[in-house]
Scaffold this motif. Sequence first.
Motif, PDB file in Angstrom:
ATOM      1  N   VAL A 159       0.841  -1.200   0.000  1.00 46.74           N
ATOM      2  CA  VAL A 159       0.000   0.000   0.000  1.00 46.74           C
ATOM      3  C   VAL A 159       0.875   1.249   0.000  1.00 46.74           C
ATOM      4  O   VAL A 159       0.643   2.183  -0.774  1.00 46.74           O
ATOM      5  N   ARG A 160       1.887   1.279   0.868  1.00 44.61           N
ATOM      6  CA  ARG A 160       2.772   2.451   0.933  1.00 44.61           C
ATOM      7  C   ARG A 160       3.498   2.686  -0.387  1.00 44.61           C
ATOM      8  O   ARG A 160       3.611   3.815  -0.858  1.00 44.61           O
ATOM      9  N   VAL A 161       3.976   1.618  -0.996  1.00 47.89           N
ATOM     10  CA  VAL A 161       4.686   1.736  -2.274  1.00 47.89           C
ATOM     11  C   VAL A 161       3.744   2.229  -3.365  1.00 47.89           C
ATOM     12  O   VAL A 161       4.071   3.149  -4.122  1.00 47.89           O
ATOM     13  N   ALA A 162       2.561   1.635  -3.466  1.00 48.21           N
ATOM     14  CA  ALA A 162       1.599   2.052  -4.492  1.00 48.21           C
ATOM     15  C   ALA A 162       1.153   3.498  -4.268  1.00 48.21           C
ATOM     16  O   ALA A 162       0.983   4.259  -5.233  1.00 48.21           O
ATOM     17  N   HIS A 163       1.001   3.911  -3.026  1.00 43.56           N
ATOM     18  CA  HIS A 163       0.621   5.291  -2.711  1.00 43.56           C
ATOM     19  C   HIS A 163       1.706   6.253  -3.174  1.00 43.56           C
ATOM     20  O   HIS A 163       1.424   7.259  -3.839  1.00 43.56           O
ATOM     21  N   HIS A 164       2.939   5.931  -2.854  1.00 45.88           N
ATOM     22  CA  HIS A 164       4.064   6.781  -3.270  1.00 45.88           C
ATOM     23  C   HIS A 164       4.129   6.888  -4.793  1.00 45.88           C
ATOM     24  O   HIS A 164       4.250   7.986  -5.352  1.00 45.88           O
ATOM     25  N   ARG A 165       4.035   5.771  -5.477  1.00 46.79           N
ATOM     26  CA  ARG A 165       4.110   5.775  -6.947  1.00 46.79           C
ATOM     27  C   ARG A 165       2.939   6.527  -7.568  1.00 46.79           C
ATOM     28  O   ARG A 165       3.094   7.261  -8.533  1.00 46.79           O
ATOM     29  N   GLY A 166       1.740   6.312  -7.024  1.00 48.16           N
ATOM     30  CA  GLY A 166       0.567   6.998  -7.556  1.00 48.16           C
ATOM     31  C   GLY A 166       0.672   8.506  -7.407  1.00 48.16           C
ATOM     32  O   GLY A 166       0.382   9.256  -8.349  1.00 48.16           O
ATOM     33  N   LEU A 167       1.094   8.968  -6.232  1.00 44.62           N
ATOM     34  CA  LEU A 167       1.258  10.416  -6.032  1.00 44.62           C
ATOM     35  C   LEU A 167       2.344  10.988  -6.937  1.00 44.62           C
ATOM     36  O   LEU A 167       2.205  12.090  -7.465  1.00 44.62           O
ATOM     37  N   ARG A 168       3.410  10.227  -7.116  1.00 44.57           N
ATOM     38  CA  ARG A 168       4.482  10.685  -8.010  1.00 44.57           C
ATOM     39  C   ARG A 168       3.963  10.830  -9.444  1.00 44.57           C
ATOM     40  O   ARG A 168       4.234  11.824 -10.122  1.00 44.57           O
ATOM     41  N   ARG A 169       3.177   9.874  -9.909  1.00 45.51           N
ATOM     42  CA  ARG A 169       2.608   9.953 -11.264  1.00 45.51           C
ATOM     43  C   ARG A 169       1.646  11.141 -11.398  1.00 45.51           C
ATOM     44  O   ARG A 169       1.633  11.824 -12.414  1.00 45.51           O
ATOM     45  N   LEU A 170       0.828  11.355 -10.363  1.00 51.07           N
ATOM     46  CA  LEU A 170      -0.102  12.488 -10.406  1.00 51.07           C
ATOM     47  C   LEU A 170       0.645  13.814 -10.433  1.00 51.07           C
ATOM     48  O   LEU A 170       0.262  14.732 -11.165  1.00 51.07           O
ATOM     49  N   ARG A 171       1.717  13.925  -9.633  1.00 49.85           N
ATOM     50  CA  ARG A 171       2.529  15.149  -9.647  1.00 49.85           C
ATOM     51  C   ARG A 171       3.143  15.374 -11.025  1.00 49.85           C
ATOM     52  O   ARG A 171       3.127  16.487 -11.544  1.00 49.85           O
ATOM     53  N   ALA A 172       3.686  14.320 -11.615  1.00 53.65           N
ATOM     54  CA  ALA A 172       4.308  14.433 -12.936  1.00 53.65           C
ATOM     55  C   ALA A 172       3.275  14.855 -13.981  1.00 53.65           C
ATOM     56  O   ALA A 172       3.557  15.703 -14.836  1.00 53.65           O
ATOM     57  N   ALA A 173       2.079  14.291 -13.919  1.00 53.99           N
ATOM     58  CA  ALA A 173       1.019  14.660 -14.863  1.00 53.99           C
ATOM     59  C   ALA A 173       0.605  16.107 -14.658  1.00 53.99           C
ATOM     60  O   ALA A 173       0.368  16.838 -15.621  1.00 53.99           O
ATOM     61  N   SER A 174       0.542  16.545 -13.406  1.00 58.79           N
ATOM     62  CA  SER A 174       0.157  17.921 -13.099  1.00 58.79           C
ATOM     63  C   SER A 174       1.192  18.907 -13.611  1.00 58.79           C
ATOM     64  O   SER A 174       0.853  19.932 -14.202  1.00 58.79           O
ATOM     65  N   VAL A 175       2.476  18.607 -13.405  1.00 56.76           N
ATOM     66  CA  VAL A 175       3.549  19.481 -13.890  1.00 56.76           C
ATOM     67  C   VAL A 175       3.535  19.536 -15.408  1.00 56.76           C
ATOM     68  O   VAL A 175       3.676  20.598 -16.007  1.00 56.76           O
TER      69      VAL A 175
END
Length: 190
Positions: A159-175
């Motif tokens: 869960v922690r790993v998937a949460h970290h990866r998901g937030l990283r992808r969302l940040r990258a998409a937002s930027v």
Amino acid sequence: MHTDDDQIARAKTGDPDAWRELYRAHAGRLVVWLGTRPAGDSAVAPEDLAAEAWLVAAQRVADFAGSSEQFAGWLFGIARNLSSTTHRRSARRRTDPGLPETVELPAADEIGEADGRDWVRRALARLPPRERDVVACIDGVGLDVAATAAALGMSAVAVRVAHHRGLRRLRAASVSEEGQSVAAASSRSR
């Protein structure tokens, strides 16, 4: 082995006050979370799936052992299974026209409050299913890591790993979107 707390013990005996308390604590978050998951069938609303999850929980509460806090993970797991079943059934029957492969995300300043929820759903839809579900559980409805792990049938570490990866992808998409919006705005002003 988990032992039942007072609220769960009362719910197992059919105490309506205990069920009301559990409902107040989890019903709204459950509907919101189900709204982030791919339904598969547009005729099945998140509210319908949530109601069915509550019915299943009431039928199977005797099998549950734990606290009222752990009840959230168990209930969300039931809802996840129902949602997955609905999605598979819809895919077999091809009852939903589906969404396009690519989804255009609007610039942040183009989003109103109502459209903001749609933007969040579209942004989450771009994530891999595992990351989408984890981000929706933790950041969307406020479940903790343990409840999210129980709801999704994953380990706490996963869960922690998937949460970290998901937030990283969302940040990258937002930027990426912000850069495209700035470029589009500067080309219009020329």
